[in-house]
Design a protein around this motif. Structure first.
Motif, short mmCIF file in Angstrom:
data_model
loop_
_atom_site.label_atom_id
_atom_site.label_comp_id
_atom_site.label_asym_id
_atom_site.label_seq_id
_atom_site.Cartn_x
_atom_site.Cartn_y
_atom_site.Cartn_z
N VAL A 165 59.20 33.46 50.05
CA VAL A 165 60.53 33.16 50.60
C VAL A 165 60.86 34.28 51.58
O VAL A 165 60.97 35.44 51.19
CB VAL A 165 61.59 33.08 49.48
N ILE A 166 61.01 33.96 52.86
CA ILE A 166 61.09 34.99 53.88
C ILE A 166 62.30 34.81 54.80
O ILE A 166 62.53 33.73 55.34
CB ILE A 166 59.79 35.05 54.71
N GLU A 167 63.08 35.87 54.92
CA GLU A 167 64.18 35.89 55.88
C GLU A 167 63.64 36.32 57.24
O GLU A 167 62.94 37.33 57.34
CB GLU A 167 65.27 36.87 55.43
N LEU A 168 63.97 35.57 58.28
CA LEU A 168 63.40 35.79 59.60
C LEU A 168 64.48 35.98 60.66
O LEU A 168 65.40 35.17 60.77
CB LEU A 168 62.51 34.60 59.99
N SER A 169 64.33 37.03 61.46
CA SER A 169 65.25 37.27 62.56
C SER A 169 64.74 36.59 63.83
O SER A 169 63.57 36.21 63.93
CB SER A 169 65.38 38.77 62.81
N SER A 170 65.61 36.48 64.81
CA SER A 170 65.19 35.94 66.11
C SER A 170 64.14 36.83 66.73
O SER A 170 63.22 36.35 67.42
CB SER A 170 66.41 35.80 67.03
N PHE A 171 64.25 38.15 66.50
CA PHE A 171 63.28 39.09 67.05
C PHE A 171 61.88 38.79 66.51
O PHE A 171 60.89 38.81 67.25
CB PHE A 171 63.63 40.53 66.69
#
Length: 450
Positions: A165-171
């Motif tokens: 389960v991974i939180e992803l930024s626009s960067f």
């Protein structure tokens, strides 16, 4: 971890360290690449670079020399925070050298499927909720990305029995090539990071990358209440799973007659959910959808939603003292994040706000201050927030030196039944190293009242 030969004997530059750079460099070295690390911090002040040097990895520190591009690198793995306007990145792209982030490496070596979460607000809460639901449902989740351990480090340890389960930024999403989550989520989209992306369209494009490689075998959970997110869903090849707090959907995740529902199934009464705030219903619906798609039972979902009271520093319930409830929302580092916190409570609020002055005013808060009976300000923006409080008609306003001093003053203004809320609407860097430090000081000050 999958044993891949993709990077064997390839010359690769890792640009920028921090946790992701260190992990990526060590992984690529393990995969047989000829790795060079470049970090702006001098070697004498850079224990991470020193550690990589001891592993036999070439390290160049102190500056980002453009001449590095003359060394014939076949790939650059960059720290997400380094802008694409960096001369090395610009030069690499002109030469046709691929530029990735370490999330791509994680995907390439992972035996486990990914559940990827992005959006402007709610990413951390949604990611945590999914992790807790999968954990309660015995689905062996691992948590990664901005919220946890570096993704490629997690992927090294994961097996096919896990779910990452991974939180992803626009960067991070700007630097993917083949990354394909089994389940992708966009929580919502607002203006953010425009200093990095330049214009909103580029920010939206980066977020949309989360679903660009998905196929009909995958799922894209999306916010049906927002036109821009619906448009991304229309162009996705994945099976679309909408969620909405406003629309009467026939499928997906929605609210009906006081229940949170998935497709035609009532899962749980809204009144039984512990996490406060209307805005959190978006996070809950998207998390529930991901959990259901992963085979988690209603009983496991219900158990989490009855007990989960929030991520630390994000509308976190701290304690109750003399019938006053204290909430730590230190992660609200801008106006957009403070507004839903103010909307979360029906009880009168004593608001603690202030921090780094970035040159903006706070008039957008005025319509949401109707329930605020007292305002305690601190930091560089004290006078700006005080002015807004006066215009909103708040009668009790006090300016103090810092968060620690704000807590007892807020308690003095409060009465039984009130909520005392730290939601600064500002970054912390005028007084504190991070919003986490600011939140911890608030929590400590609250417990001192006991």
């Amino acid at each position: 971890m999958k044993q891949i030969n993709t990077y064997l004997h390839k010359k690769i530059l890792v640009l920028g360290l921090a946790k992701s750079g260190v992990t990526a460099a060590a992984l690529l070295h393990k995969l047989g690449a000829f790795v060079t690390v470049n970090d702006k911090k001098p070697l004498s002040e850079n224990p991470e670079a020193q550690g990589l040097l001891e592993q036999g990895i070439k390290v160049i520190c102190g500056e980002h020399p453009v001449e590095l591009l003359d060394e014939g690198f076949e790939l650059i793995v960059k720290n997400p925070g380094i802008p694409y306007q960096n001369p090395i990145i610009e030069g690499a792209l002109e030469k046709g050298i691929p530029v990735l982030t370490e999330v791509e490496l994680a995907y390439q070596i992972s035996e486990a499927p990914f559940i990827g979460i992005t959006g402007t607000n709610g990413k951390t809460t949604t990611t945590t909720l999914i992790f807790e639901m999968l954990n309660q449902g015995k689905k062996r989740p691992l948590i990664a990305g901005n919220i946890g351990t570096v993704a490629s480090g997690v992927a090294e340890e994961a097996t096919a029995e896990n779910n990452i389960v991974i939180e992803l930024s626009s960067f991070q999403l700007m630097g993917i090539e083949a990354f394909r989550p089994k389940i992708a989520i966009i929580t919502n989209l607002y203006d953010a990071h425009l200093d990095y992306h330049g214009i909103r369209a580029e920010y939206i494009k980066a977020k949309a990358n989360i679903t660009k490689n998905q196929t009909a075998e995958d799922y894209f959970i999306y916010n049906a209440d927002q036109q821009e997110v619906r448009e991304i869903a229309e162009h996705s090849q994945a099976s679309g799973i909408p969620f909405s707090t406003k629309l009467a959907l026939k499928e997906g995740a929605y609210i009906s007659e006081g229940w949170i529902c998935f497709n035609d199934e009532k899962v749980m009464l809204v009144d039984e959910i512990a996490l406060p705030g209307v805005h959190n219903l978006e996070n809950i619906l998207s998390a529930m959808a991901a959990a259901k798609l992963t085979g988690v039972s209603n009983e496991a979902i219900q158990e989490v939603l009855r007990t989960f009271t929030g991520v630390k520093h994000r509308l976190q319930y701290v304690t109750e003292i003399a019938e006053r409830k204290f909430y730590n929302d230190s992660k609200a580092t801008n106006i957009l994040a403070t507004i839903p916190a103010l909307q979360a409570f029906k009880s009168p609020i004593i608001l603690l706000a202030g921090g780094l002055d970035r040159g903006n005013e706070f008039d957008e808060l005025i319509p949401y201050l109707k329930n605020v009976k007292a305002l305690i300000t601190f930091g560089q923006t004290s006078s700006k927030i005080e002015r807004v409080g006066i215009e909103a008609g708040i009668k009790q306003i006090n300016t103090v030196d810092n968060v620690e001093k704000a807590v007892p003053v807020a308690f003095q203004y409060s009465e039984p039944g009130d909520v005392i809320l730290l939601s600064p609407a500002c970054a912390s860097w005028d007084q504190y190293k991070s919003f986490e430090v600011r939140g911890d000081i608030f929590i400590e000050a609250v417990h001192k009242l006991k």
